[in-house]
Design a protein around this motif. Structure first.
Motif, PDB file in Angstrom:
ATOM      1  N   PHE A  90       0.815  -1.211   0.000  1.00  0.00           N
ATOM      2  CA  PHE A  90       0.000   0.000   0.000  1.00  0.00           C
ATOM      3  C   PHE A  90       0.852   1.266   0.000  1.00  0.00           C
ATOM      4  N   LEU A  91       1.916   1.291   0.795  1.00  0.00           N
ATOM      5  CA  LEU A  91       2.683   2.518   1.012  1.00  0.00           C
ATOM      6  C   LEU A  91       3.910   2.671   0.117  1.00  0.00           C
ATOM      7  N   PHE A  92       4.377   1.571  -0.491  1.00  0.00           N
ATOM      8  CA  PHE A  92       5.626   1.634  -1.244  1.00  0.00           C
ATOM      9  C   PHE A  92       5.447   1.071  -2.647  1.00  0.00           C
ATOM     10  N   ARG A  93       6.133   1.688  -3.599  1.00  0.00           N
ATOM     11  CA  ARG A  93       6.118   1.154  -4.968  1.00  0.00           C
ATOM     12  C   ARG A  93       6.961  -0.108  -5.037  1.00  0.00           C
ATOM     13  N   GLU A  94       8.129  -0.073  -4.387  1.00  0.00           N
ATOM     14  CA  GLU A  94       9.032  -1.214  -4.383  1.00  0.00           C
ATOM     15  C   GLU A  94       8.952  -1.918  -3.030  1.00  0.00           C
ATOM     16  N   PRO A  95       8.467  -3.152  -2.980  1.00  0.00           N
ATOM     17  CA  PRO A  95       8.333  -3.859  -1.709  1.00  0.00           C
ATOM     18  C   PRO A  95       9.620  -3.933  -0.896  1.00  0.00           C
ATOM     19  N   GLU A  96      10.766  -4.048  -1.568  1.00  0.00           N
ATOM     20  CA  GLU A  96      12.024  -4.139  -0.831  1.00  0.00           C
ATOM     21  C   GLU A  96      12.296  -2.865  -0.029  1.00  0.00           C
TER      22      GLU A  96
END
Length: 321
Positions: free
Chosen positions: A213-219
């Motif tokens: 939800f909050l980040f484009r890149e999960p890492e």
């Protein structure tokens, strides 16, 4: 020769006397971490980059109930290289104390920030608010326009905007996994208030749901979550609950035209937290605003595009009259 030696000693003594003041900015700011009693509540505060002597950037975190642990170690560490920065954590948030009377209102938090400015004796500040902190920074600017040299809004969103709350819920639902969606369906069927349903969505979200939800890149999201765990600083949800229940006849979009200070708006194009449309909308209402879109970021451009985020602020500050 004797006179020369005396002059040399005088210069040494003068340097030793001035040494404690060399890192001070306007109002006598000095680098360091301290606790400041504001309106009866102990606030965690850190000053950095005082040697630059600039109008201080006062960083205002989101949440509500969040903290600066990640920001001060990423974007903040770069900002400190060319600007005076003041971090503070709001009442009941992060490393600051919980108010004895349990009171949390936006006007009171605006009053806390003004009291903090007076404590440091600076004539003007440049509020830099992110997420909920951006709306708090705007509220401060509307209440104390003469104290604001400029304003930076990252991922602007306001708790009073029902479209933001609805957008959060819709995007949360779309990002949720198979285990979470039935619980969200149950919440939607409950027929509670929009604020209550929104808070319920957040309360059941799993870590991976929040990351998507909050980040484009999960890492990047996992890195931030790791830092949050490392900090051992939690968010009880107490501040969020109180502010969501606050009933105030204030519409920041209607009032924004009264802001005369220059404003820099920073937003990620993949923001699912409601900040992208809110940022575009508030830009149209602010007389002296410019907006910068970050095309590889979601809700936290300061994390996902730190270099570009800092460069945008530095460029804007250099043009600030």
């Amino acid at each position: 020769m004797h006179r020369s030696k005396n002059m040399y000693r005088y210069k040494i003594l003068l340097i030793l006397f001035l040494l404690p003041f060399l890192s001070r900015a306007q109002g006598g700011l000095t680098d360091g971490t301290l606790r400041v009693d504001v309106n009866g509540v102990g606030h965690w505060v850190r000053v950095a980059g005082a040697r630059h002597g600039t109008v201080p950037l006062v960083v205002i975190h989101g949440g509500p109930g969040g903290n600066h642990y990640v920001f001060e170690r990423m974007a903040g560490a770069e900002l400190e290289k060319f600007a005076t920065v003041i971090y503070y954590e709001q009442r009941g948030s992060g490393r600051s104390d919980r108010p004895g009377d349990g009171r949390y209102t936006v006007p009171l938090m605006v009053s806390d920030l003004e009291a903090l400015r007076k404590h440091f004796g600076v004539k003007q500040i440049i509020p830099l608010g992110y997420s909920f902190g951006a709306s708090l920074a705007l509220e401060y600017t509307l209440r104390h326009p003469e104290r604001v040299k400029g304003l930076v809004l990252e991922s602007f969103a306001t708790l009073q905007d029902s479209s933001v709350l609805l957008g959060q819920m819709a995007n949360f639902y779309s990002q949720a996994n198979a285990a979470t969606r039935p619980k969200m369906d149950s919440i939607l069927r409950s027929g509670g208030s929009l604020a209550d349903m929104n808070m319920a969505f957040w309360s059941i979200a799993r870590r991976e749901d929040v990351i998507r939800f909050l980040f484009r890149e999960p890492e990047q999201g996992r890195k931030v979550f790791g830092m949050w765990q490392e900090s051992k600083i939690g968010n009880t949800g107490e501040v969020m609950k109180a502010l969501m229940q606050e009933r105030r006849p204030v519409n920041l979009y209607d009032d924004a035209h009264r802001v005369t200070a220059p404003v820099l708006i920073l937003t990620g194009v993949y923001d699912r937290n409601g900040a992208l449309p809110a940022s575009i909308r508030i830009k149209e209402e602010l007389p002296q605003a410019e907006i910068r879109f970050f095309d590889r970021s979601a809700h936290f451009p300061d994390v996902e595009e730190t270099t570009g985020f800092v460069a945008a602020i530095r460029s804007w500050l250099s043009a600030l009259k």
